[in-house]
Design a protein around this motif. Sequence first.
Motif, mmCIF file in Angstrom:
data_model
loop_
_atom_site.group_PDB
_atom_site.id
_atom_site.type_symbol
_atom_site.label_atom_id
_atom_site.label_comp_id
_atom_site.label_asym_id
_atom_site.label_seq_id
_atom_site.Cartn_x
_atom_site.Cartn_y
_atom_site.Cartn_z
ATOM 1 N N CYS A 1 24.544 53.518 15.403
ATOM 2 C CA CYS A 1 25.047 52.184 15.069
ATOM 3 C C CYS A 1 24.403 51.674 13.781
ATOM 4 C CB CYS A 1 24.806 51.210 16.218
ATOM 5 S SG CYS A 1 23.075 51.010 16.677
ATOM 6 N N ALA A 2 24.883 50.536 13.295
ATOM 7 C CA ALA A 2 24.412 49.977 12.034
ATOM 8 C C ALA A 2 23.059 49.298 12.217
ATOM 9 C CB ALA A 2 25.433 48.962 11.507
ATOM 10 N N PRO A 3 22.215 49.298 11.183
ATOM 11 C CA PRO A 3 20.950 48.573 11.254
ATOM 12 C C PRO A 3 21.174 47.115 11.629
ATOM 13 C CG PRO A 3 21.016 49.951 9.287
ATOM 14 C CD PRO A 3 22.392 49.999 9.893
ATOM 15 N N GLY A 4 20.343 46.610 12.519
ATOM 16 C CA GLY A 4 20.455 45.219 12.951
ATOM 17 C C GLY A 4 21.395 45.004 14.118
ATOM 18 N N THR A 5 22.097 46.068 14.548
ATOM 19 C CA THR A 5 23.066 45.903 15.640
ATOM 20 C C THR A 5 22.657 46.639 16.911
ATOM 21 O OG1 THR A 5 24.402 47.848 15.030
ATOM 22 C CG2 THR A 5 24.930 45.756 13.944
ATOM 23 N N HIS A 6 21.554 47.425 16.855
ATOM 24 C CA HIS A 6 21.268 48.310 17.983
ATOM 25 C C HIS A 6 20.931 47.548 19.263
ATOM 26 C CE1 HIS A 6 16.995 47.642 16.945
ATOM 27 N NE2 HIS A 6 16.750 48.001 18.188
ATOM 28 N N SER A 7 20.317 46.363 19.139
ATOM 29 C CA SER A 7 19.981 45.594 20.349
ATOM 30 C C SER A 7 21.242 45.144 21.078
ATOM 31 C CB SER A 7 19.119 44.382 19.972
ATOM 32 O OG SER A 7 17.862 44.796 19.481
ATOM 33 N N ALA A 8 22.229 44.672 20.316
ATOM 34 C CA ALA A 8 23.487 44.233 20.922
ATOM 35 C C ALA A 8 24.231 45.420 21.530
ATOM 36 C CB ALA A 8 24.355 43.537 19.873
ATOM 37 N N VAL A 9 24.229 46.552 20.822
ATOM 38 C CA VAL A 9 24.901 47.747 21.341
ATOM 39 C C VAL A 9 24.214 48.228 22.609
ATOM 40 C CG1 VAL A 9 25.447 50.165 20.870
ATOM 41 C CG2 VAL A 9 25.770 48.440 19.080
ATOM 42 N N PHE B 1 16.583 54.654 20.242
ATOM 43 C CA PHE B 1 15.782 55.627 19.498
ATOM 44 C C PHE B 1 15.736 55.131 18.058
ATOM 45 C CE2 PHE B 1 14.329 59.568 17.662
ATOM 46 C CZ PHE B 1 13.597 60.155 18.681
ATOM 47 N N VAL B 2 14.810 54.209 17.815
ATOM 48 C CA VAL B 2 14.685 53.567 16.510
ATOM 49 C C VAL B 2 13.230 53.678 16.060
ATOM 50 C CG1 VAL B 2 16.607 51.991 16.879
ATOM 51 C CG2 VAL B 2 14.336 51.321 17.650
ATOM 52 N N HIS B 3 12.919 53.121 14.894
ATOM 53 C CA HIS B 3 11.592 53.311 14.312
ATOM 54 C C HIS B 3 10.482 52.697 15.153
ATOM 55 C CE1 HIS B 3 12.451 49.222 12.900
ATOM 56 N NE2 HIS B 3 11.149 49.078 12.740
ATOM 57 N N THR B 4 10.816 51.731 16.018
ATOM 58 C CA THR B 4 9.781 51.099 16.842
ATOM 59 C C THR B 4 9.349 51.964 18.027
ATOM 60 O OG1 THR B 4 11.525 49.931 18.067
ATOM 61 C CG2 THR B 4 10.490 48.753 16.234
ATOM 62 N N VAL B 5 10.105 53.019 18.328
ATOM 63 C CA VAL B 5 9.702 53.945 19.387
ATOM 64 C C VAL B 5 8.583 54.825 18.832
ATOM 65 C CG1 VAL B 5 10.443 55.797 20.942
ATOM 66 C CG2 VAL B 5 12.019 53.944 20.375
ATOM 67 N N THR B 6 7.415 54.791 19.467
ATOM 68 C CA THR B 6 6.250 55.508 18.944
ATOM 69 C C THR B 6 6.473 57.013 18.985
ATOM 70 O OG1 THR B 6 5.157 55.648 21.099
ATOM 71 C CG2 THR B 6 4.750 53.673 19.769
ATOM 72 N N LEU B 7 5.708 57.716 18.156
ATOM 73 C CA LEU B 7 5.822 59.174 18.113
ATOM 74 C C LEU B 7 5.517 59.791 19.472
ATOM 75 C CD1 LEU B 7 4.118 59.974 14.675
ATOM 76 C CD2 LEU B 7 6.548 59.991 15.211
ATOM 77 N N ASP B 8 4.548 59.218 20.179
ATOM 78 C CA ASP B 8 4.179 59.746 21.493
ATOM 79 C C ASP B 8 5.332 59.630 22.476
ATOM 80 O OD1 ASP B 8 1.673 60.395 20.607
ATOM 81 O OD2 ASP B 8 0.728 58.555 21.332
ATOM 82 N N ASN B 9 6.111 58.540 22.360
ATOM 83 C CA ASN B 9 7.193 58.303 23.320
ATOM 84 C C ASN B 9 8.489 59.006 22.940
ATOM 85 O OD1 ASN B 9 5.761 56.697 25.124
ATOM 86 N ND2 ASN B 9 6.135 54.827 23.941
ATOM 87 N N ARG B 10 8.631 59.382 21.684
ATOM 88 C CA ARG B 10 9.895 59.981 21.247
ATOM 89 C C ARG B 10 10.205 61.270 21.997
ATOM 90 N NH1 ARG B 10 10.563 59.043 14.690
ATOM 91 N NH2 ARG B 10 10.537 56.760 14.801
ATOM 92 N N GLN B 11 9.209 62.137 22.141
ATOM 93 C CA GLN B 11 9.459 63.393 22.830
ATOM 94 C C GLN B 11 9.804 63.155 24.291
ATOM 95 O OE1 GLN B 11 9.757 66.327 21.292
ATOM 96 N NE2 GLN B 11 10.462 67.112 23.260
#
Length: 710
Positions: A534-542, A556-566
């Motif tokens: 989705c577009a930046p700024g819209t992922h929360s609504a989606v 799965f956005v930049h705020t998800v930490t590296l430890d949690n991504r896997q």
Amino acid sequence: MLRDLNLMPVYDSAECDLVLDLIAPLLAQSQEYWRGVGFFTSGWLRTACAGIVSLVGNSGSARIVTSPIMERNDWDALQVGDAAKRDAALRDVLREQVSDLPRALSRDTLDVLAWMVADGILEFRFAIPRDFRTGGDYHDKVGVFADSSDDVVAIHGSFNDSAKGSLNGEAFSVFTSWNDGQRPYVEQHRARLAKLWLHGNTQFQVLPLPAAIRDQIVRLRTGSRPYSSCHNPVSTPSVETSQPEQGIRLRPYQQEAITAWKTQNCRGIFEMATGTGKTFTALAAAMDRSVALERIAVIVLVPYLHLLEQWRQHCEEFGFFPILCSGNHPDWPKEVRSKKQDFRLGALPSMCILAVHQTASTDRFAKAVAGLSPETTLVIADEVHGLGAPRLRNALVPFVDMRLGLSATPRRWYDEEGTNALLSFFSGICFEYPLDQAIGTALTPYRYLPILTHFTNREMDAYEDLSRSIAALSCRDFEREPGLEERLKKLLLRRAQLVSAAENKLPLLLNKLRALMRGSEVSGTELKHVLVYCAPGTHSAVLSAVASLGLRCHEFVHTVTLDNRQKVLCQFADGDIQVLVAIHCLDEGVDIPATKTAFFLASTTNPKEFVQRRGRILRKAKGKTHADVLDFVVVPTTEHAHLRREADLSLLRREMPRFAEFAASASNEFEARATLRDILDAFEMLHLLDLKPWDIYHQVMESVEIKDRS
């Protein structure tokens, strides 16, 4: 962590229990375990498994090289040229020991062992002498332990891991990577185990566990998996055709790529479709040069922090153990200097440096790698297109002779200067493997399902106003009006954001998801493995809207930490998370082969973005026969088209190159093209069906050249 343990320099069985006091505590802190030990017996397994099971809780894995008990006639049987016959011969040697496992091991230990083998967490290989006349068996006693902080411990001594081992007079010497004086010993033990594993030992050949024996062990499982399935085991490269001298097996096109690169004096760019194994091909090329030169320094450059760990695992599979260089690894300059000194003195046969583009472009990095020999140093640039940016070109390590770039899209979008800089540094593109060739061989076929979307009246008015402003600014003299170019970029960005975030996309997405849920219900299955860009700024609504349907979803956005991504990706692969909602974090380098359905709510006109995204979902996976790409294409309405013709044509020109690119390689190409034929015909734009992104790009650049000459 390993360095938290109070380790002694020597452990003697006369004073301590070598398993309980040394090996088990090391395993409890490790993510990676390599072991070289004599003789595969049920008694040895009983002792070894006492600690190996603790690796599972650390998301770890174990690789063990051992020797089968065999006589001269067994060795003769293993020398036949046919791989299947060798497999059968080793199976016969091991059958008795494996049959003894249920009696020798406790039920719990046996169950965990069988599950670890089934999941690939525990892997065995067997070392046999290349010449039986020498009378030597593989009888090493070495172990290497690595934790999540990249600390490493190596142990070496007389302990045989046998059932009688603890009864004999045995001892281990202990070496730690964080002790400068001991680091060369750690690296030597680690490197020689990896070399043995990859068939690089001149005294012993190494054979994998025969499929029949593996199946026999796997069948010993009872009940469900006794640990979480979200592990991250070290895997062996996926292979088809053997390369026995290196122990790495490559597909034919990967070997062709290496040959082309070597023909071009070990310089060039691999332009290979996303998902076709550029990483493995590059590391196989590095190994090829390592064997030929007998020593090598490898510098790997990656664009993002999360790719450091992914590349680290791959490097270690090929016997390279990298120093990680980034803002998150503050000690890297000291580690590079120390390793470089050992390498230059000949104490190490290889060294590997793994750096993010940003760190590699600094003067500090340039000083750290200075002094390496140009002839024996190789730079591998992953996602090389990113290094064409002026601020990152310093990362290209100009003194290195061997140069290899990797990208599915090496040419930079509207940046001729950056593209030319890359092509000049790497001496051009030496090998191409496009998507059309890869589908069906390395990648999964896909269906392209465009979803036609319209602007609201308010959005269409805004798009038309922005287009008029952009057209007016484009006609003015940029050289005489400072700041004009920046104003134009902002207007173009606002117009692109308007298309990406069109209001009608979300209701259409929900309708499509409901239809997929109904289809899954009818078939008695559960909808899963769905990815939404989705577009930046819209992922929360989606994310909120998708969750309202009762689907288990995660961002799965930049705020998800590296430890949690896997963890998130693992839960997605297992189906615990049904839908992933992403923005840019999955564009480059992240593997999500489980994805079967992808919704493209937003895409720029830059093919680097949408080609990478498509490639992410075409990777092969078990049970995956095809993928579906559902692309939201914003098109004008034919009603009152004559009143805003220029804006309508602008919108079609923007969306159509991606449509043409996706349709051309789809299994339903002509069905997909038919969805837009009537609209294009109404606007007399049918020729756009065949114009891909780079066709448009070259047309624009040609028009600019003509304008400059006039």
